[in-house]
Design a protein around this motif. Structure first.
Motif, PDB file in Angstrom:
ATOM      1  N   TYR A  24      64.336  76.177  -1.930  1.00 46.70           N
ATOM      2  CA  TYR A  24      65.123  75.198  -2.673  1.00 46.70           C
ATOM      3  C   TYR A  24      65.071  75.446  -4.177  1.00 46.70           C
ATOM      4  O   TYR A  24      64.869  74.528  -4.966  1.00 46.70           O
ATOM      5  CB  TYR A  24      64.674  73.772  -2.332  1.00 46.70           C
ATOM      6  CG  TYR A  24      64.992  73.415  -0.903  1.00 46.70           C
ATOM      7  CD1 TYR A  24      66.178  72.795  -0.573  1.00 46.70           C
ATOM      8  CD2 TYR A  24      64.122  73.749   0.123  1.00 46.70           C
ATOM      9  CE1 TYR A  24      66.496  72.501   0.736  1.00 46.70           C
ATOM     10  CE2 TYR A  24      64.430  73.470   1.439  1.00 46.70           C
ATOM     11  CZ  TYR A  24      65.616  72.851   1.742  1.00 46.70           C
ATOM     12  OH  TYR A  24      65.931  72.569   3.036  1.00 46.70           O
ATOM     13  N   ALA A  30      64.414  69.355   0.060  1.00 41.22           N
ATOM     14  CA  ALA A  30      64.883  68.490   1.139  1.00 41.22           C
ATOM     15  C   ALA A  30      63.728  67.937   1.961  1.00 41.22           C
ATOM     16  O   ALA A  30      62.686  68.579   2.143  1.00 41.22           O
ATOM     17  CB  ALA A  30      65.840  69.254   2.046  1.00 41.22           C
ATOM     18  N   TYR A 504      73.598  69.541   3.387  1.00 45.55           N
ATOM     19  CA  TYR A 504      72.412  69.231   2.612  1.00 45.55           C
ATOM     20  C   TYR A 504      72.172  67.725   2.633  1.00 45.55           C
ATOM     21  O   TYR A 504      73.089  66.936   2.900  1.00 45.55           O
ATOM     22  CB  TYR A 504      72.560  69.709   1.158  1.00 45.55           C
ATOM     23  CG  TYR A 504      72.781  71.196   1.040  1.00 45.55           C
ATOM     24  CD1 TYR A 504      71.711  72.078   1.087  1.00 45.55           C
ATOM     25  CD2 TYR A 504      74.059  71.727   0.900  1.00 45.55           C
ATOM     26  CE1 TYR A 504      71.906  73.443   0.991  1.00 45.55           C
ATOM     27  CE2 TYR A 504      74.259  73.095   0.791  1.00 45.55           C
ATOM     28  CZ  TYR A 504      73.172  73.940   0.843  1.00 45.55           C
ATOM     29  OH  TYR A 504      73.365  75.288   0.748  1.00 45.55           O
ATOM     30  N   ASP A 508      70.840  65.673  -2.726  1.00 46.92           N
ATOM     31  CA  ASP A 508      71.194  66.985  -3.269  1.00 46.92           C
ATOM     32  C   ASP A 508      72.704  67.156  -3.406  1.00 46.92           C
ATOM     33  O   ASP A 508      73.173  68.225  -3.774  1.00 46.92           O
ATOM     34  CB  ASP A 508      70.635  68.082  -2.352  1.00 46.92           C
ATOM     35  CG  ASP A 508      70.488  69.413  -3.054  1.00 46.92           C
ATOM     36  OD1 ASP A 508      70.337  69.404  -4.289  1.00 46.92           O
ATOM     37  OD2 ASP A 508      70.504  70.447  -2.379  1.00 46.92           O
ATOM     38  N   CYS A 520      77.355  70.474  -3.134  1.00 48.53           N
ATOM     39  CA  CYS A 520      75.910  70.447  -3.335  1.00 48.53           C
ATOM     40  C   CYS A 520      75.585  70.729  -4.801  1.00 48.53           C
ATOM     41  O   CYS A 520      76.416  71.223  -5.559  1.00 48.53           O
ATOM     42  CB  CYS A 520      75.219  71.458  -2.426  1.00 48.53           C
ATOM     43  SG  CYS A 520      75.560  73.183  -2.816  1.00 48.53           S
TER      44      CYS A 520
END
Length: 878
Positions: A24, A30, A504, A508, A520
């Protein structure tokens, strides 16, 4: 709501899409990825405290300033680091974001935080180079590996582990942590138990910079100045703390324990290691080693393990193993953190993200260059200069998190998405810039010896006070560029990005007003087409779309000469710096001889470098032009894709309309006669039964109304399914609007306020335009009925912007939700009990036939504004 633009689909490299490799980078961590326990995350974060530069720093300040100044400086610095690092660790763990994303919303802004990314990246490769040099020293002493080869080995061995990100790093730290702790503590336990007199020798040591070995204000300040560079270590800690699970009632104690121990608590272990290095450096110098040799950790721990074993080979082996384990543990963290920092920096500078792995190798190559340039020999000076910038940075961030947020000046949350942030926030950027400049002048002796010694603390307190003053003065207006826009389907945990077509988690994602789709945070960061128009007014947004997707594409995007020159200057400066680094490295590697002394080699290399500058300038110009050509090609491609998508949508729409037309023709033919008969019969019955009771007449009236409604539905369907070729002619739009309103019912007319400022003609089919305008006005009137006749209000305005005229109808009715607004142009979609759902689709078709558009801005429970955009036919005489 504007017509959505089809986005340019982005396909990432496999390692970018694979979040196991990317961990990420550039985005929120996440919840689905944060599967480790607080203990595992804390252990992984604390594994990075193994860096032996701490021992080297402790030894350096002790040999220079003596124990009486070094010891209190270590204690004060530890307290300072703990206090300033605590809010940083908390907010990063709370919102699951790394240091760069945190500073975006903590006073620096989206582009301004690139400064922090660069500072943080510098920290990682400086300490990677220091640790790599230490490892190479150990390899040379233990296995007689040449230093240059040792530098290369210490760099390359890190890549396979760091390549797999935090997953592999956590396993490495879990396996090596017990071994490292045992090997760290063992020699000091032997020293404390078997040779306590060495502690007296340590405490009595007088440094080379002090005359009597006692406390000295200047020496104390200089020691603090070196140690303040360590405050940025919190950045590497939060790179792991962001993977903590969400804090819950069940895990809150373990969560807080992990945040404190692995966040600001790193300095507890770090402070102990600094003092260990201080002790070992004193023992090494007392044993006859030179100060420069005594500062090398391999020699420090050889001296330490001599208290454990009398066998020289065992001592050397233990010291070498400990140093190698320590370097692998810390440099995987340095390399990992550096790859994240460079990813954040270059993604905003270039709008391009080749993957974290690419920047991992880039960071290691820079570190290797610093090793070859001999950074370890200038350790104290490098850290003293760097600590000034680090202290100013920490001061600005600490002011925002610990002072401005509790005061309510800064938002209580930390926003990191580009779509909601200003490019620059004067709170962080301004305070840090001023504090850094002022403190550097102090460091260079501009305000006396005392200010020079305390340049780092001056930088911190100047940045702290400056950030608070600027934040209060600006009232926090530069934190958020626009309000957050809620995404559709709030109960859905994941949302599909319409650009990269991956899913996502909601934190995000952002609603892009340029493409009118959810995207995103990474795609938002990398998009180079929108030019941040989401932070502008609706008019600017529409004009930007027109310029981008319009016919005059090539004439609109050519950059100005000033911008080109700035780009060329920046590229030339970067090329010159890299070339200078190569020549400096060559100069360092040239061995002087009697025939070719070092000074003459330097002069020759300088002349070659100056001769290369014109070629570098040509190369910089070529790079800028190539970038512009690539951008033009990308925009042409996006425009072609947009036209293709529009053609596909139009084809599908035409097929659907053809089907509707066929059905309507058949149904109307079969129903018109029965409906006509029903209307006629109902009218005859009403006249025949005019003396009948009320229920009978009421039912007959309702029957007749519904029959006429069926007739109107058939007529609407027929009208929508037919294609009327517009007959265009100049229409004085302001006078035309007044004429249309004069024919409206008084029930609607008294709600209307006019603001007609266009003052020009439009090219339009007056009858078709009347149909569209009437539909929009009727919708506004119906929306006002929901509020009651007394409070309803309709504002009709005209305005000319460049070659377009905006005919706007605004009401203060109930407004529309985002879901309804997204479907308002969908044929047969209606929220009304008796609506057909053809009014707004017909309006849109009419506007498209005129070469215009329909723009809708609506807010639930506030109202709606519908703007009919028409081409201007020219000025009109008053």
């Amino acid at each position: 709501m504007e017509t959505p633009q089809s986005p340019a689909l982005r396909s990432y490299h496999s390692w970018i899409a694979n979040e196991t490799l990317e961990d990420y980078s550039l985005r929120y961590a996440a919840r689905s990825f944060r599967r480790w326990s607080p203990f595992v995350i804390a252990n992984t974060a604390l594994g990075g405290i193994s860096f032996l530069a701490l021992e080297a720093i402790g030894g350096a300040i002790t040999l220079s300033y003596g124990f009486a100044n070094a010891f209190p400086a270590v204690l004060i610095t530890c307290l300072f680091v703990f206090v300033t690092n605590l809010p940083i660790a908390y907010y990063s763990s709370r919102y699951n974001i790394d240091m760069d994303l945190l500073t975006r919303g903590a006073g620096f802004g989206y582009i301004g935080s690139t400064i922090t990314s660069l500072i943080y990246a510098t920290f990682t490769f400086i300490f990677f180079a220091l640790e790599g040099a230490i490892m190479a020293q150990a390899l040379k002493l233990f296995a007689d590996v040449p230093l240059v080869l040792g530098y290369i080995i210490s760099s390359l061995v890190i890549i396979p582990i760091t390549f797999m990100g935090v997953t592999m790093i956590s396993k490495l730290q879990m396996v090596t942590q017990p071994i490292w702790i045992a090997m760290l503590l063992a020699p000091f336990i032997y020293i404390a138990v078997g040779h306590p007199e060495t502690l007296d020798q340590w405490m009595a040591f007088a440094g080379s910079e002090t005359s009597d070995g006692g406390f000295d204000v200047l020496a104390f300040g200089s020691a603090i100045g070196v140690l303040c560079a360590l405050s940025i270590q919190i950045g590497e800690q939060v790179d792991y703390l962001r993977f903590l699970p969400d804090k819950t009632r069940e895990n809150r104690w373990r969560w807080w324990a992990a945040v404190i121990s692995a966040g600001p608590g790193w300095i507890v272990v770090g402070g102990f290691k600094i003092l260990c290095g201080s002790l070992l450096a004193v023992l090494a110098v007392s044993a006859g080693l030179s100060p420069s040799t005594a500062l090398e950790p391999i020699h420090m721990y050889i001296k330490a393990y001599e208290y454990v074993s009398d066998d020289p080979r065992t001592v050397l082996a233990l010291a070498a193993v400990f140093v190698l384990i320590s370097q692998v543990k810390i440099n995987v963290t340095n390399a990992y953190a550096g790859s994240l920092a460079w990813s954040n920096f270059f993604s905003r500078v270039t709008h391009y993200h080749p993957g974290r792995v690419v920047w991992l190798i880039f960071n290691i190559l820079i570190s290797l260059l610093l090793m070859l340039l001999g950074i370890f020999q200038t350790l104290e000076l490098v850290l003293a200069v760097y600590s000034v910038i680090a202290a100013a940075w920490i001061g600005s961030i600490f002011a925002d998190l610990a002072i401005l947020k509790p005061m309510g000046v800064s938002p209580p949350f930390t926003e990191f998405k580009r779509a909601y942030l200003y490019d620059f926030n004067p709170v962080g950027c301004g305070s840090m810039a001023f504090a850094s400049l002022f403190a550097l002048i102090c460091f260079m002796g501009g305000f006396g010896d005392l200010a020079e010694a305390y340049a780092a603390p001056i930088a911190f307190f100047t940045a702290l006070s400056g950030a608070v003053l600027i934040g209060v003065a600006t009232r926090g207006r530069y934190y958020l560029a626009r309000p957050r826009v809620p995404l559709a389907e709030p109960d859905k945990p994941v949302v599909r990005c319409e650009i990269c077509e991956l899913e996502y988690e909601r934190p995000d994602m952002v609603h892009c007003t340029f493409y009118q789709r959810p995207i995103c945070s990474l795609c938002c960061s990398l998009d180079s087409h929108c030019h941040d128009v989401c932070k502008s007014s609706g008019t600017v947004l529409e004009n930007s779309r027109s310029r981008y997707f319009g016919r005059a594409l090539r004439s609109k995007i050519a950059p100005r000469m000033t911008q080109r020159l700035l780009k060329v200057s920046g590229v030339l400066f970067s090329l010159a710096v890299m070339t200078a680094a190569v020549f400096l490295l060559t100069y360092r590697l040239i061995e002087p001889t009697a025939l070719q002394p070092h000074v003459e080699s330097g002069t020759l290399l300088l002349r070659v470098f100056l001769a290369l500058l014109p070629l570098l300038a040509i190369g910089a110009w070529w790079i800028v032009l190539s970038h512009e050509s690539r951008e033009l090609a990308e925009r042409d491609l996006v425009t072609s894709l947009e036209k293709l998508r529009q053609a596909q949508q139009e084809l599908a729409s035409n097929e659907r309309l053809a089907a509707i037309g066929q059905i309507t023709a058949t149904v109307s033919h079969e129903l018109r006669n029965p409906l006509g008969t029903m209307v006629t019969s109902t009218d005859i019955l009403r006249r025949s039964l005019k003396n009948a009771d009320e229920p009978v007449t009421g039912e007959l009236q309702r029957l007749q109304r519904n029959a006429w409604r069926c007739v109107r539905i058939i007529e609407d369907l027929l009208d929508f399914s037919r294609k009327h070729a517009p007959v265009m002619s100049p229409v004085a739009i302001d006078r035309w609007v007044k004429q249309q309103l004069s024919e409206e019912d008084q029930e609607i007319a008294h709600l209307i306020t006019l603001k007609l400022d266009a003052g020009c003609d439009v090219l339009a089919d007056a009858e078709r335009l009347r149909q569209a305008f009437s539909n929009v006005l009727q919708n506004a009137a119906q929306a006002c009925e929901e509020r009651g006749k007394q409070s309803g209000q309709i504002i009709i305005s005209t305005q000319r912007l460049r070659d377009r005229v905006y005919l706007s109808v605004s009401d203060n009715g109930g407004g529309m939700s985002q879901d309804v607004a997204d479907r308002v142009f969908e044929p047969l979609f209606s929220t009304k009990a008796f609506g057909v759902g053809l009014g707004m689709p017909l309006v849109k078709r009419i506007m498209e036939q005129h070469g215009g558009d329909v723009l809708i801005e609506s807010q639930k429970d506030v109202g709606t504004t519908v703007s009919l955009v028409l081409p201007c036919a020219g000025e009109r005489e008053p």
